[in-house]
Design a protein around this motif. Sequence first.
Motif, PDB file in Angstrom:
ATOM      1  N   UNK A 149      99.440  -0.044  22.953  1.00 29.00           N
ATOM      2  CA  UNK A 149      99.820  -0.264  24.431  1.00 29.00           C
ATOM      3  C   UNK A 149      98.489  -0.760  25.050  1.00 29.00           C
ATOM      4  N   UNK A 150      98.732  -1.673  25.885  1.00 31.90           N
ATOM      5  CA  UNK A 150      97.491  -2.177  26.594  1.00 31.90           C
ATOM      6  C   UNK A 150      96.857  -1.289  27.518  1.00 31.90           C
ATOM      7  N   UNK A 151      97.757  -1.111  28.248  1.00 30.30           N
ATOM      8  CA  UNK A 151      97.304  -0.076  29.516  1.00 30.30           C
ATOM      9  C   UNK A 151      98.282   1.073  30.003  1.00 30.30           C
ATOM     10  N   UNK A 152      97.607   2.158  29.942  1.00 25.29           N
ATOM     11  CA  UNK A 152      98.320   3.390  30.700  1.00 25.29           C
ATOM     12  C   UNK A 152      97.782   3.816  32.056  1.00 25.29           C
ATOM     13  N   UNK A 153      98.576   3.954  33.058  1.00 22.25           N
ATOM     14  CA  UNK A 153      98.197   4.246  34.435  1.00 22.25           C
ATOM     15  C   UNK A 153      99.034   5.469  34.701  1.00 22.25           C
ATOM     16  N   UNK A 154      98.383   6.431  35.482  1.00 22.71           N
ATOM     17  CA  UNK A 154      98.982   7.799  35.997  1.00 22.71           C
ATOM     18  C   UNK A 154      98.295   8.100  37.123  1.00 22.71           C
ATOM     19  N   UNK A 155      98.968   8.997  37.779  1.00 26.62           N
ATOM     20  CA  UNK A 155      98.365   9.730  38.591  1.00 26.62           C
ATOM     21  C   UNK A 155      97.893   8.887  39.921  1.00 26.62           C
ATOM     22  N   UNK A 156      98.565   7.985  40.382  1.00 29.23           N
ATOM     23  CA  UNK A 156      98.270   6.997  41.654  1.00 29.23           C
ATOM     24  C   UNK A 156      97.256   6.152  41.422  1.00 29.23           C
ATOM     25  N   UNK A 157      96.693   6.036  39.886  1.00 33.63           N
ATOM     26  CA  UNK A 157      95.553   5.099  39.914  1.00 33.63           C
ATOM     27  C   UNK A 157      95.733   3.588  40.243  1.00 33.63           C
ATOM     28  N   UNK A 158      95.125   3.119  41.052  1.00 35.50           N
ATOM     29  CA  UNK A 158      94.912   1.614  41.491  1.00 35.50           C
ATOM     30  C   UNK A 158      93.839   1.085  41.464  1.00 35.50           C
ATOM     31  N   UNK A 159      93.720  -0.182  40.435  1.00 34.90           N
ATOM     32  CA  UNK A 159      92.519  -0.821  40.251  1.00 34.90           C
ATOM     33  C   UNK A 159      92.494  -2.368  40.395  1.00 34.90           C
ATOM     34  N   UNK A 160      91.352  -3.084  40.266  1.00 39.20           N
ATOM     35  CA  UNK A 160      91.674  -4.574  40.462  1.00 39.20           C
ATOM     36  C   UNK A 160      91.420  -5.009  38.967  1.00 39.20           C
ATOM     37  N   UNK A 161      92.226  -5.994  38.597  1.00 39.18           N
ATOM     38  CA  UNK A 161      92.203  -6.430  37.170  1.00 39.18           C
ATOM     39  C   UNK A 161      91.896  -7.887  37.304  1.00 39.18           C
ATOM     40  N   UNK A 162      91.299  -8.676  38.248  1.00 40.32           N
ATOM     41  CA  UNK A 162      90.869 -10.046  38.169  1.00 40.32           C
ATOM     42  C   UNK A 162      89.712 -10.032  39.177  1.00 40.32           C
ATOM     43  N   UNK A 163      89.016 -11.317  39.097  1.00 40.83           N
ATOM     44  CA  UNK A 163      88.097 -11.429  39.942  1.00 40.83           C
ATOM     45  C   UNK A 163      88.224 -12.593  40.836  1.00 40.83           C
ATOM     46  N   UNK A 164      89.313 -12.973  40.820  1.00 44.16           N
ATOM     47  CA  UNK A 164      89.920 -14.090  41.873  1.00 44.16           C
ATOM     48  C   UNK A 164      89.893 -15.270  41.166  1.00 44.16           C
ATOM     49  N   UNK A 165      90.162 -16.488  41.747  1.00 38.61           N
ATOM     50  CA  UNK A 165      90.171 -18.034  41.324  1.00 38.61           C
ATOM     51  C   UNK A 165      88.826 -18.674  41.374  1.00 38.61           C
ATOM     52  N   UNK A 166      87.991 -19.000  40.494  1.00 33.95           N
ATOM     53  CA  UNK A 166      88.643 -19.485  39.416  1.00 33.95           C
ATOM     54  C   UNK A 166      88.215 -18.517  38.280  1.00 33.95           C
ATOM     55  N   UNK A 167      87.456 -17.425  38.416  1.00 29.93           N
ATOM     56  CA  UNK A 167      87.037 -16.608  37.628  1.00 29.93           C
ATOM     57  C   UNK A 167      88.009 -15.946  36.538  1.00 29.93           C
ATOM     58  N   UNK A 168      88.930 -15.770  37.287  1.00 28.48           N
ATOM     59  CA  UNK A 168      90.093 -15.106  36.378  1.00 28.48           C
ATOM     60  C   UNK A 168      90.286 -13.758  36.257  1.00 28.48           C
ATOM     61  N   UNK A 169      91.440 -13.358  35.330  1.00 27.82           N
ATOM     62  CA  UNK A 169      91.294 -11.847  34.968  1.00 27.82           C
ATOM     63  C   UNK A 169      91.117 -11.512  33.516  1.00 27.82           C
ATOM     64  N   UNK A 170      92.119 -11.110  32.841  1.00 24.75           N
ATOM     65  CA  UNK A 170      91.741 -10.686  31.462  1.00 24.75           C
ATOM     66  C   UNK A 170      92.652 -11.275  30.496  1.00 24.75           C
TER      67      UNK A 170
END
Length: 243
Positions: free
Chosen positions: A135-156
Amino acid sequence: MIIQNNVTAINGPGILLDRSNYNTIAYNHVSNVNSSGIWLEDTYGNEVIGNHVEYSKSGWPQEYDGAGVLVDDSRFCKVIQNNLIRNKYGIVIGASPAYGNLVIRNNIVMNDIGLVASWGRSNVIYNNNFIENAKQVHVEFGSSNKYDDGYPSGGNYWSDYTGVDLFSGPYQNITGSDGIGDAPYVIDEDNVDNYPLMGPFSSFNTSAGYSVDVVSNSTVEDFRYFESNSTIVMHVSNMTANQ
């Protein structure tokens, strides 16, 4: 500084910092520990860089024990360019307040869960390679994070991403590929990688003091930089007709 140690077959954490701030844990090899490989507990401003952690198993009563890197109740720490392979969890960002942490350029490969985000908020996670985790990611208890650095740096890079790359630009509406998927990678409504990479991310240093970042769905080998004429040479393998 904790640097260049070989830690193996430990009945407990490989490296543990508890309420210890502004340390660097770098270029260690941690394997077969009966807990988390590198564990930050209630810390601030630590850096975990260039370590190799594999086969961490859950052996302590700590929730989400067995992580390659456990960032628990910690703030403004950096987890950069680590290889986290075949652990129960690749990286865990847990407990409140776990915020302001930076997770970039890690190889998170074949773990039971690649990343666990529990309670943490406002952490930044990008340019990592999530490859063949159960499983790539498990999120719980209202966790909210940023998964990219915008364009053009990109995400994962996500090995289970099924999108295509036909367009480019910040809104992915300009004809022509750019190495970024046209559609976001959605974990849940509060956790979205808006610019998923189409191939694994690699970063190479040059003698000029700059790094060269490469996104390629082929294997990049033998990277060389010639300062005399500012030329880069690299070989790629495992190419297919549509790459």
